[in-house]
Write a protein that holds these residues in place. Sequence first.
Motif, PDB file in Angstrom:
ATOM      1  N   ARG A  61       0.832  -1.203   0.000  1.00 27.27           N
ATOM      2  CA  ARG A  61       0.000   0.000   0.000  1.00 27.27           C
ATOM      3  C   ARG A  61       0.871   1.259   0.000  1.00 27.27           C
ATOM      4  O   ARG A  61       0.574   2.230  -0.697  1.00 27.27           O
ATOM      5  CB  ARG A  61      -0.936  -0.011   1.202  1.00 27.27           C
ATOM      6  N   LEU A  62       1.946   1.246   0.791  1.00 29.23           N
ATOM      7  CA  LEU A  62       2.856   2.386   0.789  1.00 29.23           C
ATOM      8  C   LEU A  62       3.560   2.527  -0.559  1.00 29.23           C
ATOM      9  O   LEU A  62       3.737   3.644  -1.072  1.00 29.23           O
ATOM     10  CB  LEU A  62       3.888   2.245   1.909  1.00 29.23           C
ATOM     11  N   ALA A  63       3.957   1.395  -1.143  1.00 31.39           N
ATOM     12  CA  ALA A  63       4.636   1.440  -2.443  1.00 31.39           C
ATOM     13  C   ALA A  63       3.719   2.006  -3.522  1.00 31.39           C
ATOM     14  O   ALA A  63       4.142   2.827  -4.348  1.00 31.39           O
ATOM     15  CB  ALA A  63       5.107   0.034  -2.821  1.00 31.39           C
ATOM     16  N   ALA A  64       2.464   1.593  -3.523  1.00 35.66           N
ATOM     17  CA  ALA A  64       1.513   2.073  -4.534  1.00 35.66           C
ATOM     18  C   ALA A  64       1.312   3.578  -4.437  1.00 35.66           C
ATOM     19  O   ALA A  64       1.032   4.252  -5.443  1.00 35.66           O
ATOM     20  CB  ALA A  64       0.181   1.341  -4.374  1.00 35.66           C
ATOM     21  N   ALA A  65       1.455   4.128  -3.223  1.00 40.02           N
ATOM     22  CA  ALA A  65       1.275   5.570  -3.031  1.00 40.02           C
ATOM     23  C   ALA A  65       2.594   6.337  -3.144  1.00 40.02           C
ATOM     24  O   ALA A  65       2.608   7.565  -2.954  1.00 40.02           O
ATOM     25  CB  ALA A  65       0.649   5.827  -1.654  1.00 40.02           C
TER      26      ALA A  65
END
Length: 473
Positions: A61-65
């Motif tokens: 989730r952090l990577a996608a953002a």
Amino acid sequence: MTASVPQVSDLAPVTALPAPERLHLIAVGGSIMHNLALALARRGAQVTGSDDEIFEPARARLAAAGLLPPREGWDAARVTPDLTAVIVGMHARADNPELLRAQELGLKIYSFPEYIYEASRDKQRIVIGGSHGKTSITALILHVLRFYNQPFDYAVGAQLAGFDLMVQLTEEAPIIIIEGDEYLSSPVDRRPKFHLYQHHIGVISGISWDHINVFPTEENYREQFRIFADMTPKAGVLIYDHDDEQVQLVTVPNNPDVKYIGYGPHEHIIRDGRTFLVTKKDEEVPIQVFGPHNLRNISAAREVCKQLGIKGKDFYRAVETFPGAARRLELLQAGATSVVYKDFAHAPSKLKATSAALKAQFPQRRLVACLELHTFSSLNPAFLPQYAHCFDAPDVAVVYFNPQVLTHKRLPPLAAAQVAEAFQRPDLRVFTDSRELAAYLEGERWADTNLLLMSSGTFDGLDLVALARQVVG
């Protein structure tokens, strides 16, 4: 005629847009912290973070953002003088090099609850506290408000169905609904989180001694709720479970400027394995959840929604569609003669209530209930006697724990006989190997039998969905 050219002095002054917040989150990989990072980025802040370990789903989730730290570990160089503030999660230690650097630079340092308060100073704050039920009550309120398209912000300790984040912070919403955890705020702030939100409307759903590593006595634990109750401001509202003996000790109506509202389980009937709320007009409202805790949670949520202007008939219309909070008495599989539920339960009172609720919902069926001892309190020999007779309702009672977790938490070893003695149930089955547990459950007779799985952990990675399918057959 030549048009006159406006002079600089005639033009309206240009107002510079405020610079976005630059925020650094220490221990960004935590469940609530990575959700805060995503919410802040969505609001327009420039967000960076760090952690020594980041697991799924936080990593993806952090990577996608675009917020995943380039590498794991701590680096004081990430903390620079131009930061607006640093937010430190509970997972960090007091000697964290990034935290020490922030202190050295004199930066503003917030714990999670401090920042949530700072971001909601101008909002009406509704804080849901209690040893159990707070996630479900919060989820119920959010469900009702969204059902009627009411604007609100929120901070909740679990991923809720239909909500992509566990935190939402906007400029526009006039209210914020906060799940008020009683655990410590940060490694350098030993105050319980729910003391820092400064509620206008507060809820205490129940008090059952927990977090023995922080609150060594029942009295010390209960005192944190008394402080919360006494923080209710002038013209504020305190909503509480009037049947809970521990709650009664801390919610004495002693402030004439505070509105005290007690509640109990909502009136209801159970018919053919389905629970119906009975309204004051004797109307029956079918609901998707059941059990005494959920019926009390519904009463608490109704009182909060009433304070927010939601009428009774509108509340019932919305609550009829409430599916329950994730991992809170969640249906995994249903068949013709059996169902499988899992519940985020580990406290003795929740264990007792949840197993009794499932037995009452299906009185003609056997109940096999399996509990994983996973938290520091539940595995502590000093706390284990609190489980006496809390597991009497199931026809078959099973307890699982992993000895390696005891080692990790620096607790003494536990023997199976010691656990059975604490529960005061001689026929209690105790497992310390998850594969043996799975084999036992798979070999059980499941006709006219339900399975209840209770844990704040994962039974060491057991595929509970696959197990549920095999049980239902």
